[in-house]
Write an enzyme that holds these catalytic residues in place. Structure first.
Site, PDB file in Angstrom:
ATOM      1  N   LYS A 106       8.051  -2.638  40.361  1.00 25.32           N
ATOM      2  CA  LYS A 106       9.497  -1.717  41.650  1.00 25.32           C
ATOM      3  C   LYS A 106       9.246  -0.180  41.270  1.00 25.32           C
ATOM      4  O   LYS A 106       8.417  -0.639  39.591  1.00 25.32           O
ATOM      5  CB  LYS A 106      10.718  -1.671  41.105  1.00 25.32           C
ATOM      6  CG  LYS A 106      11.399  -1.025  42.211  1.00 25.32           C
ATOM      7  CD  LYS A 106      12.846  -2.221  41.906  1.00 25.32           C
ATOM      8  CE  LYS A 106      13.704  -1.096  43.077  1.00 25.32           C
ATOM      9  NZ  LYS A 106      15.172  -1.784  42.167  1.00 25.32           N
ATOM     10  N   SER A 138      17.753  -2.875  46.173  1.00 26.03           N
ATOM     11  CA  SER A 138      16.731  -1.749  46.453  1.00 26.03           C
ATOM     12  C   SER A 138      15.688  -2.747  45.498  1.00 26.03           C
ATOM     13  O   SER A 138      14.366  -1.332  46.688  1.00 26.03           O
ATOM     14  CB  SER A 138      16.663  -0.892  45.437  1.00 26.03           C
ATOM     15  OG  SER A 138      17.449  -0.964  44.484  1.00 26.03           O
ATOM     16  N   SER A 192      20.598  -5.295  42.775  1.00 22.80           N
ATOM     17  CA  SER A 192      19.444  -5.259  43.559  1.00 22.80           C
ATOM     18  C   SER A 192      18.132  -5.800  43.284  1.00 22.80           C
ATOM     19  O   SER A 192      17.229  -6.142  43.609  1.00 22.80           O
ATOM     20  CB  SER A 192      18.753  -3.402  43.574  1.00 22.80           C
ATOM     21  OG  SER A 192      19.400  -2.598  43.513  1.00 22.80           O
TER      22      SER A 192
END
Length: 425
Positions: free
Chosen positions: A30, A105, A129
């Site tokens: 990420k 996210s 997330s």
């Protein structure tokens, strides 16, 4: 982002050690996790050209274990979103149905795994997330107990809530990744040695005979009919395998979303103050005094959702409102923790639908912040209580869309939830 699903912000190839438990495995990371010499943008124009001078602890542990880092994945800007549509670099599509969101996210990480573009991925979970995109993309995602995994090198959004967690096609795969990244770190004083000698992959047996599963009625009643149908089918599979399933009540979770967003936005207001074009971030080169330059830089390089959360957090912390909002949110958080502790006195794990809805279509929810926040109803209480949770595919809707089942355990109860989740994945 060169691939069809817009999963990656940057394609790289960072080779790991020749030998190790992850030798030959590819991992996507990420884009809010620091990688030395490789851009880390947090999905924001503010950090579009930021290149960290060091690796996050989890990245070092991955490469030491032999993994190859293949890219930095797209995300909601600074982790603020549930759809990966707030990214400054464009939305990510769900590989299962490219007209739908992958969740957020950590949507790019889940999409990369679901599309087979990486064997594993890392995400971060502040209020769901990791688990949300895992559920929407039909993969496995683990949110570890707070302190099990180092946050050194993670660009902070809400320090007291967030944890780095693994995503993988299977429970065993996610557990293998957790084995590598878990453990204390001298660079992060919040880490704990509880998982230092654990073997999470070995725990993924799926043996649930005699396990007691509690189902919080408050977190099931509001789910869509299709989600509830699949969830109930998964519970039947546990009953058939010898588990006992019983209803429990967590009355405090009614206030979970409200408490979470006050606390998270307040911490974001503080953490993101450094991104001003002077200490970090792109300077707009504005003339005038420092305050004007600061304000104009942030106005031009931060997205609407990030600005909204910073403003709301600043308001909640301001004189005259701190006790009214922030203090009450912390009291609600203590109540949530207490409810979970009382529930775990009677059951081994808790089970809920990971997300109360099916993956929305792209563009459907990004303009309705309140609806987006409410989608987190089942995941944010876990972060408020700093507990471990896993999302595992439970089945599909009539349209063929993935539905995730969330299993929550007591603090440092990762082995229990991994074992139980392995029955399904």
């Amino acid at each position: 982002m060169a691939d069809a699903h817009n999963a990656f912000v940057t394609r790289v190839k960072i080779e790991g050690a020749a030998e190790g438990p992850l030798s030959g495995a590819t991992v996507a990371v990420k884009d809010n996790i620091s990688t030395e010499g490789v851009r880390t943008t947090c999905g924001s124009e503010m950090l579009a050209d930021y290149v960290p001078p060091y690796d996050a602890t989890v990245v070092s542990r991955l490469t030491d274990a032999g993994a190859t880092i293949v890219g930095k994945t797209n995300m909601d800007e600074f982790g603020m979103g549930t759809t990966t549509e707030t990214s400054a670099f464009g939305a990510t599509a769900n590989p299962v149905d490219e007209e739908r969101v992958p969740g957020g996210s950590s949507g790019g990480s889940a999409a990369a795994v679901a599309a087979g573009e990486a064997d594993y991925a890392l995400g971060s979970d502040t209020g769901g997330s990791v688990r949300c995109p895992a559920a929407f993309c039909g993969v496995v995602g683990i949110k570890p107990t707070y302190g099990l995994v180092s946050r050194y090198g993670l660009v902070a959004y809400a320090n007291s809530l967030e944890q780095i967690g693994p995503l993988a096609p299977t429970v065993e795969g996610a557990a293998e990744l957790l084995d590598v990244i878990a453990g204390p770190d001298e660079h992060d004083a919040t880490t704990h040695n509880a998982g230092a000698s654990s073997d999470y992959a070995a725990a993924a047996t799926g043996d649930v005979d005699g396990l007691t599963i509690g189902v919080p009625t408050e977190l099931v009643e509001g789910a869509d009919d299709e989600v509830r149908r699949v969830f109930e089918g998964a519970l039947d599979a546990y009953r058939d395998a010898g588990a006992e399933v019983e209803d429990v009540s967590l009355p405090s979770v009614e206030y979970g979303v409200a408490a979470y967003y006050v606390i998270a936005m307040s911490e974001a207001s503080s953490n993101l103050a450094r991104f001003d074009g002077v200490r970090y971030g792109e300077s707009g080169g504005f003339e005038g005094n420092w305050n004007e330059s600061f304000a104009e830089t942030r106005a031009e390089t931060l997205g609407d959702e990030v600005k909204r959360r910073i403003l709301l957090g600043t308001y909640a912390l301001s004189a005259g409102y701190h006790n009214k909002y922030y203090k009450q949110a912390q009291e609600a958080r203590a109540w949530v923790r207490q409810d979970f502790e009382e529930a775990f006195a009677d059951v081994d794990v808790l089970a809920t639908p990971t997300m109360p809805v099916l993956p929305p279509k792209l563009g459907e929810s990004v303009d309705d912040p309140l609806q987006m926040y409410l989608m987190d109803a089942n995941t944010v209480p876990v972060n408020l209580a700093n507990l471990p949770a896993i999302s595992v595919p439970a089945g599909e809707s009539d349209e063929g869309l993935p539905v995730g089942l969330q299993l929550v355990g007591p603090k440092f109860g990762e082995e229990t939830i991994i074992d139980a989740a392995a029955l399904l994945g």
